[in-house]
Structure formats: C-alpha cells, structure tokens
Motif scaffolding. Structure first.
Motif, PDB file in Angstrom:
ATOM      1  N   ARG A  60       0.834  -1.212   0.000  1.00  0.00           N
ATOM      2  CA  ARG A  60       0.000   0.000   0.000  1.00  0.00           C
ATOM      3  C   ARG A  60       0.862   1.252   0.000  1.00  0.00           C
ATOM      4  NH1 ARG A  60      -4.698   0.112   4.381  1.00  0.00           N
ATOM      5  NH2 ARG A  60      -5.033   2.049   3.196  1.00  0.00           N
ATOM      6  N   ASP A  61       0.200   2.347  -0.393  1.00  0.00           N
ATOM      7  CA  ASP A  61       0.831   3.652  -0.307  1.00  0.00           C
ATOM      8  C   ASP A  61       0.379   4.326   0.983  1.00  0.00           C
ATOM      9  OD1 ASP A  61       2.061   3.365  -2.785  1.00  0.00           O
ATOM     10  OD2 ASP A  61       0.312   4.159  -3.856  1.00  0.00           O
ATOM     11  N   TRP A  62       1.304   4.993   1.664  1.00  0.00           N
ATOM     12  CA  TRP A  62       1.007   5.596   2.960  1.00  0.00           C
ATOM     13  C   TRP A  62       1.357   7.078   2.936  1.00  0.00           C
ATOM     14  CZ3 TRP A  62      -1.675   2.341   5.881  1.00  0.00           C
ATOM     15  CH2 TRP A  62      -1.494   0.963   5.669  1.00  0.00           C
ATOM     16  N   ASP A  63       0.524   7.849   3.671  1.00  0.00           N
ATOM     17  CA  ASP A  63       0.783   9.284   3.775  1.00  0.00           C
ATOM     18  C   ASP A  63       1.802   9.593   4.860  1.00  0.00           C
ATOM     19  OD1 ASP A  63      -1.089   9.928   1.755  1.00  0.00           O
ATOM     20  OD2 ASP A  63      -2.729   9.772   3.199  1.00  0.00           O
ATOM     21  N   VAL A  64       1.819   8.800   5.935  1.00  0.00           N
ATOM     22  CA  VAL A  64       2.714   9.060   7.046  1.00  0.00           C
ATOM     23  C   VAL A  64       2.941   7.772   7.825  1.00  0.00           C
ATOM     24  CG1 VAL A  64       0.857   9.673   8.661  1.00  0.00           C
ATOM     25  CG2 VAL A  64       3.170  10.622   9.004  1.00  0.00           C
ATOM     26  N   VAL A  65       4.124   7.652   8.404  1.00  0.00           N
ATOM     27  CA  VAL A  65       4.431   6.518   9.282  1.00  0.00           C
ATOM     28  C   VAL A  65       4.665   7.080  10.688  1.00  0.00           C
ATOM     29  CG1 VAL A  65       6.009   4.629   9.805  1.00  0.00           C
ATOM     30  CG2 VAL A  65       5.476   5.177   7.412  1.00  0.00           C
TER      31      VAL A  65
ATOM     32  N   LYS B 110      14.213   3.389   3.687  1.00  0.00           N
ATOM     33  CA  LYS B 110      15.324   3.672   2.775  1.00  0.00           C
ATOM     34  C   LYS B 110      15.586   2.498   1.831  1.00  0.00           C
ATOM     35  CE  LYS B 110      17.813   6.960   5.728  1.00  0.00           C
ATOM     36  NZ  LYS B 110      19.084   7.232   6.444  1.00  0.00           N
ATOM     37  N   ASP B 111      15.444   1.269   2.371  1.00  0.00           N
ATOM     38  CA  ASP B 111      15.680   0.092   1.535  1.00  0.00           C
ATOM     39  C   ASP B 111      14.721   0.052   0.351  1.00  0.00           C
ATOM     40  OD1 ASP B 111      17.726  -0.670   3.182  1.00  0.00           O
ATOM     41  OD2 ASP B 111      16.536  -2.131   4.321  1.00  0.00           O
ATOM     42  N   GLN B 112      13.494   0.465   0.583  1.00  0.00           N
ATOM     43  CA  GLN B 112      12.491   0.448  -0.488  1.00  0.00           C
ATOM     44  C   GLN B 112      12.398   1.794  -1.218  1.00  0.00           C
ATOM     45  OE1 GLN B 112       8.756  -1.428   0.433  1.00  0.00           O
ATOM     46  NE2 GLN B 112       9.660  -2.804   1.950  1.00  0.00           N
ATOM     47  N   GLU B 113      13.306   2.724  -0.868  1.00  0.00           N
ATOM     48  CA  GLU B 113      13.386   4.030  -1.528  1.00  0.00           C
ATOM     49  C   GLU B 113      12.054   4.753  -1.510  1.00  0.00           C
ATOM     50  OE1 GLU B 113      14.969   3.362  -5.407  1.00  0.00           O
ATOM     51  OE2 GLU B 113      16.961   2.829  -4.676  1.00  0.00           O
ATOM     52  N   LEU B 114      11.465   4.816  -0.325  1.00  0.00           N
ATOM     53  CA  LEU B 114      10.170   5.479  -0.134  1.00  0.00           C
ATOM     54  C   LEU B 114      10.375   6.811   0.568  1.00  0.00           C
ATOM     55  CD1 LEU B 114       8.073   2.395   1.051  1.00  0.00           C
ATOM     56  CD2 LEU B 114       8.083   3.436  -1.221  1.00  0.00           C
ATOM     57  N   ASP B 115       9.684   7.826   0.071  1.00  0.00           N
ATOM     58  CA  ASP B 115       9.779   9.160   0.669  1.00  0.00           C
ATOM     59  C   ASP B 115       8.561   9.437   1.552  1.00  0.00           C
ATOM     60  OD1 ASP B 115      12.189   9.788  -0.615  1.00  0.00           O
ATOM     61  OD2 ASP B 115      11.126  10.320  -2.452  1.00  0.00           O
ATOM     62  N   ILE B 116       8.258   8.516   2.452  1.00  0.00           N
ATOM     63  CA  ILE B 116       7.114   8.675   3.361  1.00  0.00           C
ATOM     64  C   ILE B 116       7.633   9.329   4.649  1.00  0.00           C
ATOM     65  CG2 ILE B 116       5.248   7.499   4.574  1.00  0.00           C
ATOM     66  CD1 ILE B 116       5.580   5.188   2.589  1.00  0.00           C
ATOM     67  N   PRO B 117       7.007  10.438   5.083  1.00  0.00           N
ATOM     68  CA  PRO B 117       7.461  11.083   6.330  1.00  0.00           C
ATOM     69  C   PRO B 117       7.347  10.120   7.527  1.00  0.00           C
ATOM     70  CG  PRO B 117       5.954  12.511   5.119  1.00  0.00           C
ATOM     71  CD  PRO B 117       5.888  11.172   4.459  1.00  0.00           C
ATOM     72  N   LEU B 118       8.426  10.046   8.313  1.00  0.00           N
ATOM     73  CA  LEU B 118       8.452   9.207   9.510  1.00  0.00           C
ATOM     74  C   LEU B 118       8.456  10.129  10.746  1.00  0.00           C
ATOM     75  CD1 LEU B 118       8.820   6.585  11.165  1.00  0.00           C
ATOM     76  CD2 LEU B 118      11.305   6.818  10.752  1.00  0.00           C
TER      77      LEU B 118
END
Length: 519
Positions: free
Chosen positions: A51-56, A74-82
C-alpha cells in the motif's frame, strides 16, 4: 465531519490503548484516518510493499526500533514522512534518528504537535514531489535540448551584451563550437572575445554594426562573414542568426545559431562563374555563327553568284536573232558546262562544311575520314582505333561527337605542337567513349582556365547537354588527353554508368608505344 481529510497512516505500535488515543487526536484534528498497526519487521515490509502511505508513526519497540523503520523506508526508496511517537526513547537516540532522516519526534505524553506536524509533513512531501516532477521534466528537457543541439549543423549559443560597460558574454555555447570555431564551449564562455578575433578584418565592422542595430531595434541579428580558425589555412563562411530580448535597460540577450555556409558560398560563386562563362560562350558562339554566316554568304556571292553571272553572260549572246555558226553555240555549251560543274563543286564543298555527308555512313567512318583529312592537312599522323566497324547512333548524338572530335583536332593543330595523335572510339554497354591523346606540349590548368578558352568550354557544355562527361588533362612535354563519355540509351538510366566509369578515364594514361614524340 464533512470536510474530513483522508489520511493513510502506518502505525508501528504494540499498545492498543496508545494507538486508539493517537487515532482520536487525528480525528479531532480533521483527519479521517485509515490506519494499519504493525509490530514486526516482516509485517512492516509487507505493508510498505502492498500500500501507499501518507505518514508513518513509529514507536521505538524492542523488537522493531525506529531505526529499523527508517532503514526499511530507505531500503524500499520510499519518501514517506516518519514521525517518531515514543514514550521511552531518549533525546540523544531521537536526535540521531532525526539526523538519519526522520521527519519529527515527540513524546506520547505530549501529542499537541502531532496534527500540525503531519500537516506540515504532507505539505512538504507535496512540495518535494512537485520538485521531483519538475526536476525530472527539466532533465528530460535538457536531454532533449542536448540531443537537438548536438545534431544541428551549427553552433547553438546564447549571447549577452551589456551596453552600460560594453561587455559581452556567452552564457551557453553548444559542443559544435569545437568543430566550427576550433574552440571548446568552456573556453569561449570564459573568454567571449575569442570569437570576434576569428573574424576577418574586412567583416569585423559589419559584425559589430549589425549587433548594435539588433540591440537598439530588437530586430533579428543576421550576419554573414568569414572566419579563420587558428592553425587552419582554410577560410570559413559563417551565417549567424539570433533573436534578441531585453532583460533590462542596458542588457540584451540573444538566442541564436551559427552555421557553416562555406559550401553554399562556394556554390554561389561557382554558379556566378558558370553563368559568366556561359554568357561569354554564348556571345562567342553568336559571334562565330555570324562569322560563319558571313563566310557562307561571301562564298555563295563570290563563288556561286559569280559563276551564275558568268553563265548568264554566256547565255546572253545565244538569245538574240543573229545567225551564227554551229561552232559558236558548241563553244558556248562547253563553257557553260564547265561553269555549271564549278557551281556543283562549290555547292558540294559548302555543304560538306555545314554537315559532312560522311556522317550518313556512321560515326566510325566520319571519325576515320576526319582523322585522314586532318593528317593530310596538317602533316600530323592521326590513327583511329575502333573495335566495331559500325556504331549505331541517332543523328544528333553522332553530330555532337563528330563536332567535339573536330574541335579537339583543331586545338591540337593550333596549340599542341604534336607529331602524333591516337584516337580511340568504343561502345561500352550503351555508352560511347571517345579518347584523343596527342604527344604535344601538354595542356596546363592555367590554359584550361583562360577566359578565352571557348573551344574547351564548348566541348564541355555539349557533353553536359547530352548528360555525358568531358575530361581533359595534360602532362608537360608528354601530351594531352581528352576523354568524353556519353550515354546512348535512356539518359536517366545511363547516368550511373557514366559516373562509375569516371575515375577510370579521368587520369591521363599515355601509351608511349602508340604516342611517341619521335617520328
């Protein structure tokens, strides 16, 4: 709430109570959360993949630390705000994770900043996404621009003039400048004065003058002139075209292209030279035509006309009524017969001058007859070599080849100082080859380029009209070789054959056995 904003939340949490409290805060903050809670690394990775996520929102669990979550993103190269939401992580560890890429950090006992932090992260994520889209589009545009400029037959450039201090610069120059100008782009951009230094002195003033006019009137900058690259002996013609735009009162920028037009200029000069030569040749031929007409008229008047007048005077006494002896009339008849024979001989001679009757017997017989007549008249030995006794040609082509042969022999008798001439006439698969080699002094390039060399021009033009090729070359003190190749069939189909045989007969090859200077 009607205006609730959907928010897809991936929560790393093992406390159901803490998770419910976070969801309540998000709901009160105007979100409609769609939440999934995970507490193991495998579940986290599956959630990120599916799934796509807006925030973690991540707690720092013993079995799944906040650093583990950051590494998975980082491993999956996702730019989701943590955003780290923890009750036990220390400030030093939190600072380390923030430095590694976490967006924000807050304690569970104080979540007042949670909603603003999420909204801020969404806004920044949107800006970053737009930045990446813009950057990608820019990269594609630059790649396309580089591909276009690298394949253009010229130098694409941007030129800036600051009139306040009369300074110039090249903010951009394409890679083709090294080929055209002998300057790598960076060198020209660092030192813009290098380009005017390439321009020949006679053209430099017009370059600056047209540049200033373009800057003042914001009109297209069109300039053509000559440059000479350092270390290159050849001079190049350059065409510069640029469109100006004013960025301030004293700064003008041009976007343009410089193209090498040397070939075009040389072609223009050659066309002008050819037109001049054609005009001279046309005038010369007209003059020759009038001279020939005058000669024929003179011969008809003086020879045939005089003879006919004599016949008239011989007939006049026979028309009166005076009685005369038969011997008188017999004498008049003999005199008139002799005069008539003279008229017939003169008519035949003039006709042969206009068109030799031997042409009716074929081009081979005509060439052999002309060679014998040339030898008898000049004393120069002229031998003809022909594999066929007869070559079938239409009358126009036969006349053209015969006239070229006549002109060649005329030039030999006037200029070559030769003692022997070798002639070769061949039929080569719907092509006629006529080759004439003499053992004279040898024609030079200067001789061929003389303004009054109308004989050579006439032969060349006659061959070109027949879609053939004409070659002439000389070797000092060895002789001159004239070669013509003319198609006899379909002109369009034979053009390729003429070209294919070009090199074979272009270079003179003197047969010393058949053409010797010694008798």
């Amino acid at each position: 709430m009607v205006n609730e904003e959907k928010l897809k939340v991936l929560m790393v949490e093992c406390s159901e109570e803490d998770g419910d409290r976070i969801l309540q805060i998000l709901t009160r903050g105007g979100f409609q959360p769609d939440c999934l809670c995970v507490s193991t690394i495998s579940a986290l990775r599956d959630a990120l993949l599916t799934r796509d996520w807006d925030v973690v929102l991540s707690d720092d669990l013993p079995q799944l630390t906040a650093q583990d979550v950051l590494n998975a993103l980082k491993d999956q190269e996702l730019d989701i705000p943590l955003i780290i939401v923890s009750s036990q992580i220390g400030e030093e560890a939190a600072g380390h994770i923030m430095a590694s890429g976490a967006y924000d950090f807050m304690m569970k006992k104080n979540l007042a900043r949670l909603v603003p932090a999420i909204r801020r992260s969404q806004h920044e994520a949107g800006n970053y996404q737009q930045f990446r889209i813009t950057q990608s589009a820019l990269q594609k545009s630059e790649t396309l621009f580089q591909a276009i400029t690298s394949n253009l037959p010229g130098v694409v450039f941007q030129f800036v003039l600051t009139t306040a201090d009369n300074q110039t610069s090249f903010p951009y120059v394409s890679d083709a400048s090294e080929t055209l100008l002998g300057l790598i782009p960076r060198r020209l951009m660092d030192n813009p004065s290098l380009f005017p230094e390439l321009i020949l002195a006679d053209d430099r003033e017009s370059y600056y003058q047209l540049m200033m006019i373009s800057a003042e009137q914001l009109s297209t900058w069109n300039w053509e002139g000559c440059i000479q690259v350092k270390g290159d002996s050849d001079i190049k013609w350059i065409s510069l075209r640029a469109t100006p735009r004013r960025v301030s009162n004293s700064v003008t920028i041009w976007d343009g292209i410089m193209i090498n037009i040397t070939r075009n200029k040389l072609a223009e000069r050659e066309i002008a030279r050819s037109r001049e030569q054609l005009a001279e040749l046309s005038s010369y031929l007209q003059k020759i035509k009038e001279q020939e007409r005058a000669r024929i008229a003179r011969e008809i008047h003086d020879d045939i006309g005089g003879t006919l007048t004599a016949i008239k005077y011989e007939l006049f006494p026979c028309m009166d009524t005076m009685p005369r002896k038969p011997e008188f009339y017999q004498q008049k008849m003999k005199s008139i017969e002799s005069l008539v024979d003279r008229v017939i001989d003169s008519t035949r001679r003039i006709s042969l001058d206009l068109r030799p009757g031997i042409l009716d017997c074929g081009i081979v017989a005509a060439v052999q007859w002309q060679a014998k007549e040339f030898s008898d008249r000049t004393g120069i030995t002229c031998k003809v070599s022909c594999e066929n006794d007869e070559i079938s040609l239409d009358s126009d082509l036969a006349i053209a080849i015969f006239r070229i042969f006549q002109e060649t022999l005329t030039n030999i008798s006037k200029h070559a100082h030769a003692s022997r001439v070798q002639v070769k006439l061949l039929e080569l698969d719907k092509l006629i080859l006529l080759e004439v080699i003499d053992n004279g002094c040898g024609i030079t390039h200067t001789d061929m380029e003389k303004r009054d060399s109308f004989g050579i021009r006439g032969m060349r033009e006659r061959c070109q009209q027949l879609r053939g090729n004409f070659y002439i070359s000389g070797d000092p003190e060895k002789g001159t070789k004239v070669t013509i190749l003319i198609p006899t069939g379909d002109l369009e189909q034979q053009t390729g054959q003429v070209v294919s045989l070009k090199n074979k007969f272009k270079t003179p090859s003197y047969d010393k056995k058949s053409v010797s200077r010694s008798e």
